[in-house]
Write an enzyme that holds these catalytic residues in place. Structure first.
Site, PDB file in Angstrom:
ATOM      1  N   GLU A 112      -2.124   0.992   9.204  1.00 37.47           N
ATOM      2  CA  GLU A 112      -1.277   0.165   9.249  1.00 37.47           C
ATOM      3  C   GLU A 112      -0.352   0.333  10.597  1.00 37.47           C
ATOM      4  O   GLU A 112       0.540  -0.597  10.742  1.00 37.47           O
ATOM      5  CB  GLU A 112      -0.434   0.531   8.208  1.00 37.47           C
ATOM      6  CG  GLU A 112       0.422   1.715   8.162  1.00 37.47           C
ATOM      7  CD  GLU A 112       1.206   2.079   7.068  1.00 37.47           C
ATOM      8  OE1 GLU A 112       1.666   1.159   6.482  1.00 37.47           O
ATOM      9  OE2 GLU A 112       1.311   3.331   6.354  1.00 37.47           O
TER      10      GLU A 112
ATOM     11  N   TRP B 285      11.580 -11.978   5.929  1.00 37.41           N
ATOM     12  CA  TRP B 285      10.168 -11.664   6.279  1.00 37.41           C
ATOM     13  C   TRP B 285       9.573 -12.905   5.829  1.00 37.41           C
ATOM     14  O   TRP B 285       9.515 -13.216   4.271  1.00 37.41           O
ATOM     15  CB  TRP B 285      10.008 -10.514   5.546  1.00 37.41           C
ATOM     16  CG  TRP B 285       8.422  -9.838   5.610  1.00 37.41           C
ATOM     17  CD1 TRP B 285       8.058  -9.112   6.698  1.00 37.41           C
ATOM     18  CD2 TRP B 285       7.332 -10.169   4.439  1.00 37.41           C
ATOM     19  NE1 TRP B 285       6.773  -8.906   6.455  1.00 37.41           N
ATOM     20  CE2 TRP B 285       6.426  -9.292   4.993  1.00 37.41           C
ATOM     21  CE3 TRP B 285       7.359 -10.592   3.392  1.00 37.41           C
ATOM     22  CZ2 TRP B 285       5.040  -9.397   4.523  1.00 37.41           C
ATOM     23  CZ3 TRP B 285       6.057 -10.709   2.698  1.00 37.41           C
ATOM     24  CH2 TRP B 285       5.164 -10.139   3.339  1.00 37.41           C
TER      25      TRP B 285
ATOM     26  N   CYS C 144      12.854  -8.732   3.360  1.00 36.79           N
ATOM     27  CA  CYS C 144      14.089  -9.579   3.629  1.00 36.79           C
ATOM     28  C   CYS C 144      15.388  -8.442   3.324  1.00 36.79           C
ATOM     29  O   CYS C 144      15.333  -7.710   2.560  1.00 36.79           O
ATOM     30  CB  CYS C 144      14.374 -10.702   2.860  1.00 36.79           C
ATOM     31  SG  CYS C 144      12.934 -11.927   2.951  1.00 36.79           S
TER      32      CYS C 144
ATOM     33  N   ARG D  43      12.904  -2.459   7.351  1.00 38.88           N
ATOM     34  CA  ARG D  43      12.527  -3.151   6.347  1.00 38.88           C
ATOM     35  C   ARG D  43      11.298  -4.224   6.932  1.00 38.88           C
ATOM     36  O   ARG D  43      10.366  -4.452   5.936  1.00 38.88           O
ATOM     37  CB  ARG D  43      13.172  -3.820   5.304  1.00 38.88           C
ATOM     38  CG  ARG D  43      14.198  -2.836   4.994  1.00 38.88           C
ATOM     39  CD  ARG D  43      15.529  -3.647   4.093  1.00 38.88           C
ATOM     40  NE  ARG D  43      15.099  -4.627   3.009  1.00 38.88           N
ATOM     41  CZ  ARG D  43      15.112  -4.040   1.627  1.00 38.88           C
ATOM     42  NH1 ARG D  43      15.578  -2.897   1.440  1.00 38.88           N
ATOM     43  NH2 ARG D  43      14.618  -4.934   0.699  1.00 38.88           N
TER      44      ARG D  43
ATOM     45  N   HIS E 290     -24.127   5.480   0.158  1.00 37.56           N
ATOM     46  CA  HIS E 290     -24.403   4.673  -0.312  1.00 37.56           C
ATOM     47  C   HIS E 290     -24.166   3.060   0.103  1.00 37.56           C
ATOM     48  O   HIS E 290     -24.194   2.062  -0.613  1.00 37.56           O
ATOM     49  CB  HIS E 290     -23.705   4.461  -1.888  1.00 37.56           C
ATOM     50  CG  HIS E 290     -23.912   5.919  -2.620  1.00 37.56           C
ATOM     51  ND1 HIS E 290     -25.390   5.829  -3.309  1.00 37.56           N
ATOM     52  CD2 HIS E 290     -23.487   7.194  -2.833  1.00 37.56           C
ATOM     53  CE1 HIS E 290     -25.240   7.214  -3.978  1.00 37.56           C
ATOM     54  NE2 HIS E 290     -24.284   7.867  -3.806  1.00 37.56           N
TER      55      HIS E 290
ATOM     56  N   GLU F 145      -5.598   8.019   2.219  1.00 35.05           N
ATOM     57  CA  GLU F 145      -4.252   8.076   2.785  1.00 35.05           C
ATOM     58  C   GLU F 145      -4.298   8.208   4.473  1.00 35.05           C
ATOM     59  O   GLU F 145      -3.629   7.298   5.111  1.00 35.05           O
ATOM     60  CB  GLU F 145      -3.382   9.116   2.344  1.00 35.05           C
ATOM     61  CG  GLU F 145      -1.728   9.202   2.857  1.00 35.05           C
ATOM     62  CD  GLU F 145      -1.053   8.131   2.703  1.00 35.05           C
ATOM     63  OE1 GLU F 145      -1.233   6.966   2.281  1.00 35.05           O
ATOM     64  OE2 GLU F 145      -0.053   8.259   3.674  1.00 35.05           O
TER      65      GLU F 145
ATOM     66  N   LYS G   6       8.938  -2.862   4.606  1.00 40.32           N
ATOM     67  CA  LYS G   6       9.283  -1.301   3.891  1.00 40.32           C
ATOM     68  C   LYS G   6       9.123  -1.542   2.414  1.00 40.32           C
ATOM     69  O   LYS G   6       8.586  -0.465   1.754  1.00 40.32           O
ATOM     70  CB  LYS G   6      10.524  -0.591   4.364  1.00 40.32           C
ATOM     71  CG  LYS G   6      10.753   0.573   3.836  1.00 40.32           C
ATOM     72  CD  LYS G   6       9.841   1.651   4.489  1.00 40.32           C
ATOM     73  CE  LYS G   6       9.890   3.035   3.805  1.00 40.32           C
ATOM     74  NZ  LYS G   6       8.773   3.843   4.097  1.00 40.32           N
TER      75      LYS G   6
END
Ligand code: M6R
Length: 612
Positions: free
Chosen positions: A492, A78, A2, A27, A508, A485, A607
């Site tokens: 995302e 948000w 928000c 954001r 594995h 990363e 964000k």
């Protein structure tokens, strides 16, 4: 997450507030709203819309407020409590319609407060925790608006950054903070408040960050700060050295791409003045560590979330390898609940681009409580984590607007490497070892540039793979965090399922998933572990998985093994995650762009994650 903007002065508030909200779009949000009032004929005008700020613009355009409405508060929401609907969008009004509130954070006891207020006859129109505040302030109204807000906040448990206006007090805007950032612009003849400096820097570069428990009383004459107990306090102002142009796209299609291409400059700014070649060491004054203090550190705990966590993983390797200090990394979200053992003389290194991530902040507080020396690595100057830790290093990477963190990662790794060199030099590292490492770091801007030169080639590779549904990223040693990363970046923004794995761990379990439809990105530059990772690449090929290798330029073995190769310049292992991750960023960017995804504002993401 928000965002809040508030204005009081002599200019039309709607324009200033909405343009501030646009600066906060990065954001992440799902609805937006504005409340304005005219000090001469006070009644609150409310505008709210679901979706982007363009929808709010339309709602405002259909009933434009008079230019005499010079007081206003706005919000991008948000969703946490209740779906993104107009009724749940902020601002929320008190039952009498005379108080408007915008809020970031979470009111933890809102159900108890709500039922108490309902039993007094207050009727709720939304599912939000925030609406409780509007009614509660009305219920506590006695004296001025600031005093009434203070009285109401005493009943509130949880976190908040709020801005409040009232048609009964048209000459004042009240803001308060507990656990959710609020910053005031130091302007003349008007006052502006926001949750983030990005909404302020086009008005002034001088800002004041509220501390928890502060209440700001804003009038056209400026801002006065008080405590919740109504005593006057003063907070020093900070000059933000961001160029307002840095929060524009500058000709790039997305902020993310702009920020990827800013990386040579960002990393040059991070290392500038901090690398001492002749002494083979680094100078990080903000840590305030003299050689004796450094020698006292016997353990390092690194903590962070998301991309910053992966940078921290690189750092934990470097601290052990070069400084010889036992180092471990902890998920910030686990830290305080796991009740970790903090041995005497432990340094806690917290890493956060925004400096506002709730879990990382909580970890810093917990570590302080347990007696750790708290050091932070943040990008946003004056942010809560930087202030809470007390000692730290700023990245100087400039504002990072894209939700996907890019330049912050490489600058965080650079800072962690510098810390490792600095600590190492007070212990077992020789001048010549230090000099070699410092010399390698001085090449970083050039190394990053060389990766960026392959942008078109990386896009061409993305064209071959952008329809894939699953991806694996593998690496070992310093390439393990790079694999993690790379997978995070891809998932995302492109929404492709991607998993980062240690190259040796693949067999594995996850290798069962490999076939010709599941590409593997192998992080395999010529650093220790290279040969073994090549063996793992063979295992992937044997299962018909297409392999995209990120390898050192001129590697004679990789061409025959991988389907596609992205080259990085030769460099030592401790800095290798930097060029490898830059290649991964470009790959993820083009994959998402080819799939038509909204790169700067991916679905469900924010964000700055200021809730647990
Ligand atoms: O501001 P912080 O560095 O504390 O943020 C931590 C994470 O929320 C952040 O890195 C997140 O994982 C990014 N979306 C990754 O691109």
């Amino acid at each position: 997450m928000c965002g809040i903007v508030g204005y009081i002065g002599s200019r039309p508030a709607a324009d200033i507030v909405v343009s501030g909200l646009k600066k906060l779009e990065y954001r992440g949000y799902d609805s937006a709203g504005l409340a304005v009032l005219d000090p001469a004929a006070p009644s609150i005008g409310l505008f709210r819309a679901v979706g982007k700020i363009a929808e709010l613009d339309k709602a405002i355009a259909s009933h434009p407020p008079a230019s005499t409405c010079t007081v206003g508060i706005g919000h991008t929401r948000w969703a946490t409590h209740g779906a993104p609907t107009v009724a749940n969008a902020h601002p929320h009004l008190s039952m009498d319609g005379r108080i408007a509130v915008v809020h970031n954070g979470i009111i933890e006891n809102y159900l108890a407060l709500r039922s108490r207020l309902e039993s007094k006859g207050y009727v709720f129109k939304s599912e939000t925790d925030t609406e409780v505040l509007a009614h509660l302030i009305q219920d506590c109204l006695d004296g001025g608006l600031a005093e009434s807000v203070m009285r109401a906040l005493v009943h509130v448990e949880g976190t908040y950054g709020i801005a409040v206006v009232s048609s009964d007090f048209p000459g004042v805007l009240v803001a308060a903070r507990k656990g959710s950032p609020i910053v005031i612009g130091d302007c003349r003849g008007e006052a502006i408040v926001a949750s983030d400096v990005s909404a302020i820097i086009q008005h002034t570069d001088k800002v004041v960050f509220l501390d928890d428990g502060d209440v700001a009383v804003l009038t056209p004459e400026g801002a006065e700060l008080r405590t919740l107990g109504n005593s006057t306090v003063s907070r020093s102002s900070t000059v933000v050295d961001w160029d307002p142009g840095a929060i524009e796209k500058g000709g790039f299609e997305h902020f993310m791409l702009k920020e990827i291409f800013e990386q040579p400059e960002a990393i040059a700014n991070t290392i500038r003045g901090r690398l001492l070649l002749d002494d083979g060491t680094c100078k990080l004054s903000g840590l305030q560590l003299d050689p004796q203090k450094m020698a006292e550190i016997t353990n390092i705990v690194v903590t962070a979330c998301g991309t910053s966590y992966y940078a921290g993983l690189v750092g934990s390797y470097a601290f052990e390898q070069f400084a010889g200090i036992p180092a471990r990394i902890e998920q910030a979200a686990e830290f305080r609940y796991r009740n970790p053992i903090i041995a005497p003389n432990t340094a806690l290194v917290s890493i956060s681009q925004s400096g506002e991530t709730a879990d990382t902040l909580a970890a810093v507080r917990e570590a302080k409580r347990k007696g750790a020396l708290t050091l932070s690595i943040c990008n946003v100057v004056g942010s809560t984590i930087a202030r809470e830790a007390g000692r730290g290093v700023y990245l100087h990477a400039g504002p990072e607007i894209g939700v996907a963190s890019t330049k912050a990662f490489i600058c965080q790794v650079a800072v962690l490497d510098m810390m490792a060199i600095m600590l190492g030099r007070t212990r077992r590292m020789s001048n010549s070892e230090g000099t070699t490492m410092v010399a390698a770091m001085l090449r970083l801007p050039e190394i990053v540039k060389r990766v960026l030169e392959q942008n078109d080639a990386i896009r061409a590779i993305a064209e071959k793979y952008h329809q894939a549904r699953d991806f694996f990223y593998i690496g070992r040693g310093y390439m393990f965090p790079a694999a993690l990363e790379g997978a995070l970046k891809l998932k995302e923004i492109s929404y492709i399922h991607a998993e980062g794995y240690h190259a040796a761990e693949l067999k594995h379990g996850p290798i069962a998933l490999l076939d010709e439809h599941v590409p593997v990105v192998a992080c395999v530059p010529q650093i220790p572990g290279h040969r073994k990772t090549l063996g793992n690449v063979q295992e992937c090929r044997a299962r018909r998985a297409p392999v995209i290798a990120i390898a050192t330029e001129g590697d004679p073995d990789i061409g025959g093994l991988a389907n596609d190769v992205i080259s990085i310049p030769e460099c030592p292992e401790f800095i290798a995650p930097i060029p490898v991750v830059v290649a991964e960023q470009l790959f993820a960017y083009h994959m998402a762009n080819l799939r038509g995804e909204p790169i700067d504002q991916p679905r469900n993401l924010a964000k700055s994650v200021t809730v647990e």
